[in-house]
Design a protein around this motif. Sequence first.
Motif, PDB file in Angstrom:
ATOM      1  N   VAL A   2       8.975 -74.922  17.872  1.00 21.97           N
ATOM      2  CA  VAL A   2       8.467 -76.376  17.930  1.00 21.97           C
ATOM      3  C   VAL A   2       8.033 -76.604  16.769  1.00 21.97           C
ATOM      4  CG1 VAL A   2       6.893 -77.617  19.597  1.00 21.97           C
ATOM      5  CG2 VAL A   2       7.525 -75.535  20.362  1.00 21.97           C
ATOM      6  N   LEU A   3       9.085 -78.429  16.999  1.00 19.23           N
ATOM      7  CA  LEU A   3       8.919 -78.939  15.429  1.00 19.23           C
ATOM      8  C   LEU A   3       7.368 -80.156  15.667  1.00 19.23           C
ATOM      9  CD1 LEU A   3      12.664 -79.876  14.521  1.00 19.23           C
ATOM     10  CD2 LEU A   3      10.692 -77.291  13.883  1.00 19.23           C
ATOM     11  N   THR A   4       6.913 -79.963  14.173  1.00 16.91           N
ATOM     12  CA  THR A   4       6.326 -81.593  14.627  1.00 16.91           C
ATOM     13  C   THR A   4       7.052 -82.774  15.421  1.00 16.91           C
ATOM     14  OG1 THR A   4       6.307 -81.622  12.762  1.00 16.91           O
ATOM     15  CG2 THR A   4       4.768 -79.832  12.925  1.00 16.91           C
ATOM     16  N   HIS A   5       6.157 -83.475  14.662  1.00 12.81           N
ATOM     17  CA  HIS A   5       6.644 -85.162  15.152  1.00 12.81           C
ATOM     18  C   HIS A   5       7.249 -85.394  13.428  1.00 12.81           C
ATOM     19  CE1 HIS A   5       4.029 -86.103  19.018  1.00 12.81           C
ATOM     20  NE2 HIS A   5       5.345 -85.047  19.491  1.00 12.81           N
ATOM     21  N   ARG A   6       6.934 -85.016  12.836  1.00 16.60           N
ATOM     22  CA  ARG A   6       7.457 -85.632  11.759  1.00 16.60           C
ATOM     23  C   ARG A   6       8.916 -84.302  11.077  1.00 16.60           C
ATOM     24  NH1 ARG A   6       4.061 -85.107   5.632  1.00 16.60           N
ATOM     25  NH2 ARG A   6       5.723 -85.738   4.245  1.00 16.60           N
ATOM     26  N   GLU A   7       8.618 -83.398  12.042  1.00 19.58           N
ATOM     27  CA  GLU A   7       9.437 -82.740  11.540  1.00 19.58           C
ATOM     28  C   GLU A   7      10.776 -82.974  12.249  1.00 19.58           C
ATOM     29  OE1 GLU A   7       7.448 -78.153  10.689  1.00 19.58           O
ATOM     30  OE2 GLU A   7       7.994 -78.763  12.153  1.00 19.58           O
ATOM     31  N   ILE A   8      11.149 -83.643  13.712  1.00 16.06           N
ATOM     32  CA  ILE A   8      12.234 -84.410  14.842  1.00 16.06           C
ATOM     33  C   ILE A   8      12.313 -85.473  13.556  1.00 16.06           C
ATOM     34  CG2 ILE A   8      12.579 -85.405  16.516  1.00 16.06           C
ATOM     35  CD1 ILE A   8      10.310 -83.397  17.860  1.00 16.06           C
ATOM     36  N   VAL A   9      11.551 -86.161  13.013  1.00 18.81           N
ATOM     37  CA  VAL A   9      12.134 -87.683  11.550  1.00 18.81           C
ATOM     38  C   VAL A   9      13.087 -86.770  11.363  1.00 18.81           C
ATOM     39  CG1 VAL A   9      11.139 -89.540  11.239  1.00 18.81           C
ATOM     40  CG2 VAL A   9      10.313 -88.726  13.572  1.00 18.81           C
ATOM     41  N   ILE A  10      11.993 -86.111  10.002  1.00 18.62           N
ATOM     42  CA  ILE A  10      13.410 -85.679   8.847  1.00 18.62           C
ATOM     43  C   ILE A  10      14.398 -85.207   9.495  1.00 18.62           C
ATOM     44  CG2 ILE A  10      12.581 -83.721   7.487  1.00 18.62           C
ATOM     45  CD1 ILE A  10      10.771 -86.246   7.389  1.00 18.62           C
ATOM     46  N   GLY A  80      -1.097 -89.532  18.048  1.00 19.83           N
ATOM     47  CA  GLY A  80      -0.801 -88.348  18.644  1.00 19.83           C
ATOM     48  C   GLY A  80       1.199 -87.690  19.635  1.00 19.83           C
ATOM     49  N   ASP A  81       1.416 -88.958  20.404  1.00 21.12           N
ATOM     50  CA  ASP A  81       2.684 -89.581  20.665  1.00 21.12           C
ATOM     51  C   ASP A  81       3.461 -90.629  20.243  1.00 21.12           C
ATOM     52  OD1 ASP A  81       2.926 -86.547  22.142  1.00 21.12           O
ATOM     53  OD2 ASP A  81       1.815 -87.843  24.040  1.00 21.12           O
ATOM     54  N   VAL A  82       3.035 -90.771  18.875  1.00 23.87           N
ATOM     55  CA  VAL A  82       3.665 -91.438  18.269  1.00 23.87           C
ATOM     56  C   VAL A  82       3.230 -92.162  16.649  1.00 23.87           C
ATOM     57  CG1 VAL A  82       3.632 -94.292  17.469  1.00 23.87           C
ATOM     58  CG2 VAL A  82       2.774 -94.012  20.526  1.00 23.87           C
ATOM     59  N   PHE A 109       6.959 -90.684  21.271  1.00 23.47           N
ATOM     60  CA  PHE A 109       7.359 -88.966  21.853  1.00 23.47           C
ATOM     61  C   PHE A 109       7.106 -88.153  23.535  1.00 23.47           C
ATOM     62  CE2 PHE A 109       7.030 -89.284  16.920  1.00 23.47           C
ATOM     63  CZ  PHE A 109       8.626 -88.357  17.476  1.00 23.47           C
ATOM     64  N   LYS A 110       7.877 -87.535  24.186  1.00 19.94           N
ATOM     65  CA  LYS A 110       7.757 -87.980  25.449  1.00 19.94           C
ATOM     66  C   LYS A 110       7.964 -85.744  25.581  1.00 19.94           C
ATOM     67  CE  LYS A 110       8.910 -88.274  29.880  1.00 19.94           C
ATOM     68  NZ  LYS A 110       9.704 -89.283  30.816  1.00 19.94           N
ATOM     69  N   ASP A 111       6.896 -85.250  25.733  1.00 22.21           N
ATOM     70  CA  ASP A 111       7.199 -83.381  26.413  1.00 22.21           C
ATOM     71  C   ASP A 111       7.734 -83.003  25.067  1.00 22.21           C
ATOM     72  OD1 ASP A 111       6.040 -83.998  28.891  1.00 22.21           O
ATOM     73  OD2 ASP A 111       8.113 -84.743  29.321  1.00 22.21           O
ATOM     74  N   GLY A 112       6.964 -83.226  24.025  1.00 15.72           N
ATOM     75  CA  GLY A 112       7.619 -83.048  22.159  1.00 15.72           C
ATOM     76  C   GLY A 112       8.959 -83.289  21.771  1.00 15.72           C
ATOM     77  N   LYS A 113       9.577 -85.040  22.793  1.00 15.41           N
ATOM     78  CA  LYS A 113      10.963 -85.396  22.541  1.00 15.41           C
ATOM     79  C   LYS A 113      10.331 -86.277  21.365  1.00 15.41           C
ATOM     80  CE  LYS A 113      13.845 -81.130  24.405  1.00 15.41           C
ATOM     81  NZ  LYS A 113      14.722 -81.395  25.223  1.00 15.41           N
TER      82      LYS A 113
END
Length: 134
Positions: A2-10, A80-82, A109-113
């Motif tokens: 599971v990636l953090t939101h920041r990791e997804i953006v990276i 949070g989700d933003v 983000f929604k549901d971790g994506k």
Amino acid sequence: MVLTHREIVIEWFKMLDNRDHSAVIKDLITPEFRLTILPKSTGGFGVPSRTWVQVQEFLKELDKVIEVYGLSENTWIDAGDVLVGHYYSDGKLRSGSPYKNEYIGIFKFKDGKLDSFEEMMDSKYVEQVISGTA
């Protein structure tokens, strides 16, 4: 994993420079994903809000003129989700000229994506890059 939101953006940033517009990021976005380029007065370079398929086509067009984006992190605000980010590009155009831009991104983000991405940049400069006058 599971990636953090920041990791997804990276991962999104890496996808741009690796030209991997489908494989990696597809698992990190929702099917409803939308990219909106701000300010809305620019018209989003022809499409105000893009689906993932439209984003891939837009990136292919940008690939013709931008060799390296060279995106780097600066400031992030996680709510949070933003995730709100202020970041820069220090890249290179295919002509050999530098590609330097500054951005504010709002990643939702929604549901971790990643569900949506709104990006404000120096749109006049990007228009010049696309038209070959930069």
